[in-house]
Write a protein that holds these residues in place. Structure first.
Motif, short mmCIF file in Angstrom:
data_model
loop_
_atom_site.label_atom_id
_atom_site.label_comp_id
_atom_site.label_asym_id
_atom_site.label_seq_id
_atom_site.Cartn_x
_atom_site.Cartn_y
_atom_site.Cartn_z
N ILE A 79 0.83 -1.13 -0.07
CA ILE A 79 0.02 -0.02 -0.03
C ILE A 79 0.77 1.11 0.05
O ILE A 79 0.47 2.13 -0.54
CB ILE A 79 -1.00 -0.18 1.22
CG1 ILE A 79 -2.19 0.97 0.84
CG2 ILE A 79 -0.30 0.12 2.63
CD1 ILE A 79 -3.45 0.59 1.63
N THR A 80 1.86 1.23 0.43
CA THR A 80 2.97 2.10 0.61
C THR A 80 4.41 1.65 0.49
O THR A 80 4.81 0.49 0.94
CB THR A 80 2.75 3.49 1.23
OG1 THR A 80 3.51 4.18 1.17
CG2 THR A 80 2.95 2.83 2.88
N SER A 81 5.44 2.58 0.49
CA SER A 81 6.91 2.17 0.30
C SER A 81 7.72 3.02 1.15
O SER A 81 7.53 4.32 1.40
CB SER A 81 7.34 2.22 -1.00
OG SER A 81 8.59 1.62 -1.00
N PHE A 82 8.61 2.32 2.04
CA PHE A 82 9.43 3.19 3.04
C PHE A 82 11.20 2.79 2.61
O PHE A 82 11.35 1.83 2.22
CB PHE A 82 9.33 2.89 4.63
CG PHE A 82 7.78 3.07 5.00
CD1 PHE A 82 7.37 4.18 4.63
CD2 PHE A 82 7.48 2.13 5.72
CE1 PHE A 82 5.99 4.44 5.27
CE2 PHE A 82 6.19 2.26 6.16
CZ PHE A 82 5.57 3.54 6.18
N ALA A 83 11.82 4.13 2.41
CA ALA A 83 13.12 3.87 2.10
C ALA A 83 14.07 3.51 3.31
O ALA A 83 13.79 3.93 4.42
CB ALA A 83 13.77 5.39 1.59
N VAL A 84 14.98 2.59 2.99
CA VAL A 84 15.92 2.02 4.04
C VAL A 84 17.50 2.18 3.35
O VAL A 84 17.47 2.10 2.34
CB VAL A 84 15.65 0.68 4.45
CG1 VAL A 84 14.16 0.36 5.14
CG2 VAL A 84 15.58 -0.20 3.24
N LYS A 85 18.43 2.38 4.26
CA LYS A 85 19.69 2.60 3.82
C LYS A 85 20.32 1.22 3.50
O LYS A 85 21.01 0.94 2.55
CB LYS A 85 20.52 3.16 4.83
CG LYS A 85 20.30 4.68 5.16
CD LYS A 85 21.47 5.47 5.71
CE LYS A 85 21.17 6.70 6.22
NZ LYS A 85 20.52 6.87 7.58
N ASP A 86 20.02 0.13 4.24
CA ASP A 86 20.54 -1.16 4.20
C ASP A 86 19.51 -2.16 4.22
O ASP A 86 18.93 -2.56 5.45
CB ASP A 86 21.46 -1.42 5.30
CG ASP A 86 22.32 -2.58 5.15
OD1 ASP A 86 22.01 -3.69 4.43
OD2 ASP A 86 23.45 -2.87 5.73
N LEU A 87 18.90 -2.74 3.11
CA LEU A 87 17.83 -3.55 3.10
C LEU A 87 18.13 -5.04 3.78
O LEU A 87 17.37 -5.53 4.43
CB LEU A 87 17.25 -3.62 1.66
CG LEU A 87 15.82 -4.51 1.39
CD1 LEU A 87 14.71 -4.02 2.28
CD2 LEU A 87 15.73 -4.83 0.26
N ASP A 88 19.03 -5.45 3.28
CA ASP A 88 19.83 -6.67 3.83
C ASP A 88 19.76 -6.85 5.59
O ASP A 88 19.13 -7.85 5.88
CB ASP A 88 21.12 -7.28 3.47
CG ASP A 88 21.08 -7.58 2.02
OD1 ASP A 88 20.02 -8.19 1.72
OD2 ASP A 88 22.07 -7.29 1.29
N ALA A 89 20.10 -5.69 6.14
CA ALA A 89 20.28 -5.50 7.58
C ALA A 89 18.86 -5.37 8.09
O ALA A 89 18.58 -6.11 9.06
CB ALA A 89 21.03 -4.31 7.79
N GLU A 90 17.90 -4.61 7.55
CA GLU A 90 16.52 -4.35 7.77
C GLU A 90 15.73 -5.84 7.80
O GLU A 90 15.01 -6.18 8.63
CB GLU A 90 15.92 -3.41 6.98
CG GLU A 90 16.24 -1.83 7.34
CD GLU A 90 15.79 -1.74 8.83
OE1 GLU A 90 15.03 -2.46 9.77
OE2 GLU A 90 16.57 -0.50 9.44
N TYR A 91 15.96 -6.33 6.83
CA TYR A 91 15.36 -7.77 6.53
C TYR A 91 15.66 -8.90 7.69
O TYR A 91 14.93 -9.29 7.94
CB TYR A 91 15.59 -8.41 5.02
CG TYR A 91 15.24 -9.81 4.68
CD1 TYR A 91 13.95 -9.83 4.65
CD2 TYR A 91 16.18 -10.85 4.79
CE1 TYR A 91 13.37 -11.27 4.19
CE2 TYR A 91 15.48 -12.01 4.67
CZ TYR A 91 14.31 -12.11 4.43
OH TYR A 91 13.81 -13.56 4.20
N LYS A 92 16.95 -8.70 7.97
CA LYS A 92 17.45 -9.87 8.92
C LYS A 92 16.94 -9.31 10.53
O LYS A 92 16.45 -10.09 11.06
CB LYS A 92 19.10 -9.68 8.99
CG LYS A 92 19.68 -10.88 9.63
CD LYS A 92 21.11 -10.80 9.36
CE LYS A 92 21.76 -11.75 10.45
NZ LYS A 92 23.19 -11.56 10.53
N ARG A 93 17.19 -8.17 10.59
CA ARG A 93 16.57 -7.57 11.92
C ARG A 93 14.98 -7.77 12.09
O ARG A 93 14.74 -8.27 13.01
CB ARG A 93 16.83 -5.87 11.97
CG ARG A 93 16.30 -5.31 13.25
CD ARG A 93 16.54 -3.82 13.20
NE ARG A 93 15.62 -3.20 12.34
CZ ARG A 93 14.50 -2.84 12.93
NH1 ARG A 93 14.11 -2.91 14.41
NH2 ARG A 93 13.54 -2.04 12.27
#
Lengths: 132, 100
Positions: A79-93
């Motif tokens: 429904i919407t999108s947020f920007a992240v600096k490090d997707l791999d790190a966010e995915y893991k976290r």
């Protein structure tokens, strides 16, 4: 003119605040009692406290929003999108916190993105956004 | 299971006769269990398939009718998986007989 707010449909303020602050890491900017158990709650990114606010819109039971959210969920569309600096790190976290992803990190056309379930009935995209 | 059911075989060939549907199977064989949203992005960027989500959804219906893909529902979400079982029907039908 500038973009100052965007919203996600929710049905339960507490559950939404828990997810968006506790899991995603946003912080509350406004929390105004509106009467009739209505509140005006907006969140911001701690990286950008003066940036656009995310409004928790309690309209999830509206018939139009209900139909929209069912169709989006079935097709896996965020429904919407947020920007992240490090997707791999966010995915893991976030996976570690028990967050469900309907799309694992995927690199396509300069974008690196994933899609998660916000436990409030919405799919949200996280993306490493290339500079325009 | 081997079957000579003409209708079933027709569905398989009909499904395979379209290049977009073959690309869908290519993508699912690389990354099984995709939502429509993910599949459309992969088709766009890796196969230059610019069809609408609605068109891709219709292609998925044809593949599902031929049992070449299977849909698994997880809560409110739908994930698409490749099923190569029906291809054995074709392979066995014209399998090369070893000559002694």
């Amino acid at each position: 003119m500038r973009i100052y707010i965007t919203s996600v449909p929710i049905s339960d303020y507490d559950n939404a605040v828990e997810f968006y602050t506790g899991k995603l890491g946003f912080v509350k900017k406004r929390d105004i009692e509106m009467g009739h158990a209505m509140r005006f709650i907006t969140l911001v990114s701690p990286e950008d406290p003066d940036g656009p606010e995310l409004l928790l819109e309690p309209n999830a039971e509206h018939r139009g929003i209900k139909a929209l959210r069912e169709a989006l969920a079935e097709d896996g569309i965020p429904i919407t999108s947020f920007a992240v600096k490090d997707l791999d790190a966010e995915y893991k976290r976030l996976s570690g916190l028990g967050v469900l992803f309907t799309q694992k990190p995927m690199r396509q056309g300069g974008w690196y993105s994933a899609v998660l379930d916000d436990t409030n009935g919405n799919l949200i995209e996280l993306a490493e956004v290339p500079s325009a | 299971m081997f079957t000579c059911n003409t209708l079933v075989v027709d569905l398989i060939f009909k499904a395979l006769a379209d290049p977009t549907r073959r690309s869908i199977l290519d993508e699912l064989s690389k990354h099984d269990g995709q939502t429509l949203f993910e599949l459309c992005q992969r088709l766009l960027f890796e196969h230059k398939v610019e069809s609408s989500r609605q068109a891709i959804s219709q292609h998925l219906d044809v593949l599902e009718a031929a049992d070449l893909i299977r849909i698994k529902r997880q809560g409110r979400y739908k994930f698409h998986f490749i099923n190569t079982e029906p291809l054995k029907t074709i392979q066995q039908r014209w399998s090369h007989k070893e000559r002694s």
